[in-house]
Design an enzyme around this catalytic site. Sequence first.
Site, PDB file in Angstrom:
ATOM      1  CG  ASP A   1       7.928   1.723  -7.239  1.00  0.00           C
ATOM      2  OD1 ASP A   1       7.172   1.735  -8.234  1.00  0.00           O
ATOM      3  OD2 ASP A   1       7.993   2.654  -6.420  1.00  0.00           O
TER       4      ASP A   1
ATOM      5  CD  GLU B   1       9.899   6.653 -11.101  1.00  0.00           C
ATOM      6  OE1 GLU B   1      10.725   7.418 -11.632  1.00  0.00           O
ATOM      7  OE2 GLU B   1       9.754   6.560  -9.866  1.00  0.00           O
TER       8      GLU B   1
ATOM      9  CD  GLU C   1       5.332  11.491  -7.576  1.00  0.00           C
ATOM     10  OE1 GLU C   1       5.532  10.308  -7.916  1.00  0.00           O
ATOM     11  OE2 GLU C   1       5.952  12.038  -6.644  1.00  0.00           O
TER      12      GLU C   1
HETATM   13  O1  KIV Z   1       7.764   5.056  -4.542  1.00  0.00           O
HETATM   14  C1  KIV Z   1       6.636   5.534  -4.303  1.00  0.00           C
HETATM   15  O2  KIV Z   1       6.260   5.703  -3.142  1.00  0.00           O
HETATM   16  C2  KIV Z   1       5.786   5.905  -5.423  1.00  0.00           C
HETATM   17  C3  KIV Z   1       4.520   6.627  -5.103  1.00  0.00           C
HETATM   18  C4  KIV Z   1       4.849   8.024  -4.757  1.00  0.00           C
HETATM   19  C5  KIV Z   1       3.537   6.544  -6.191  1.00  0.00           C
HETATM   20  O3  KIV Z   1       6.109   5.653  -6.540  1.00  0.00           O
END
Ligand code: KIV
Length: 277
Positions: free
Chosen positions: A88, A120, A186
């Site tokens: 991420d 995102e 989500e």
């Molecule tokens: O940070 C995370 O765990 C996520 C998942 C919920 C997809 O983005």
Amino acid sequence: MSATAPKKAPLPDDIRARKGGVPLVSLTAYTTPMAQMMDPHCDFVLVGDSVGMVLHGLPSTLGVTMEMMILHGQAVARGLSGAMMVIDMPFGSYERSREQAFDNAARLMAETGAGAVKLEGGVAMAETIAFLVARGIPVMAHVGLTPQSINTLGGYKVQGRGAAGDAMMADAKAVAAAGAFAVVLEKVPQTLADAVTAAVDIPTIGIGASAGCDGQILVVDDMLGLFTAFKAKFVKRYAELGATGADAIAAYAEDVRARRFPGPEHVFADTAPEPRK
Ligand code: KIV
């Protein structure tokens, strides 16, 4: 291929090619032992910025830094060989400009060995996604409930109900057209998730979406019952490790106070035993 041949980690194109096939399996991971545990079972593992909430006790993902992501990404990478690692991009590391996004995505990949980044946003991020993909950075998109935007979304609500469904559909189509190789959906209504899955040519990865998505992801601490601050409706607990762990710690504390631990089998004699002939 023999039944014991090690699985080779898929590339983003392999994930993309799974559209409409056997559902993709994914979990989040933040540490080496967890990554090792899920490596044989997952197609990809996400080093999620949820790490801030489930391991660091933060109230949201907003306080997660690049340094935290890199440290956890390096730990997860040591535990994976057969699953692809996606990492991420934390809040504030990609929204300002395409160039800022490139610098931070390149750093995350170079310092952790991740095969792709996740960020995102839908229509608003499409240009950034295209910029990254054109420069060698595979991107997984994330639309619907985007936890980094809780302050503008007004909390962790279901997204895309009613008229808002059109905007969500537009977000998913925009990230697919921009070159994302998959998109996380989500907390969206099931029928909308199914409609998006039918409308885009990249795999949809559901979390609180629909069994009809092309894959599923859960936060590992949620599904193991380790994160107990709250339980979202979409979480299925496959174990209650938090409760088991709390009982074990209480039993240890009782044993120590009663001098039952350590027992004779846990302590050492003055002299080493004779070697066996
Ligand atoms: O940070 C995370 O765990 C996520 C998942 C919920 C997809 O983005």
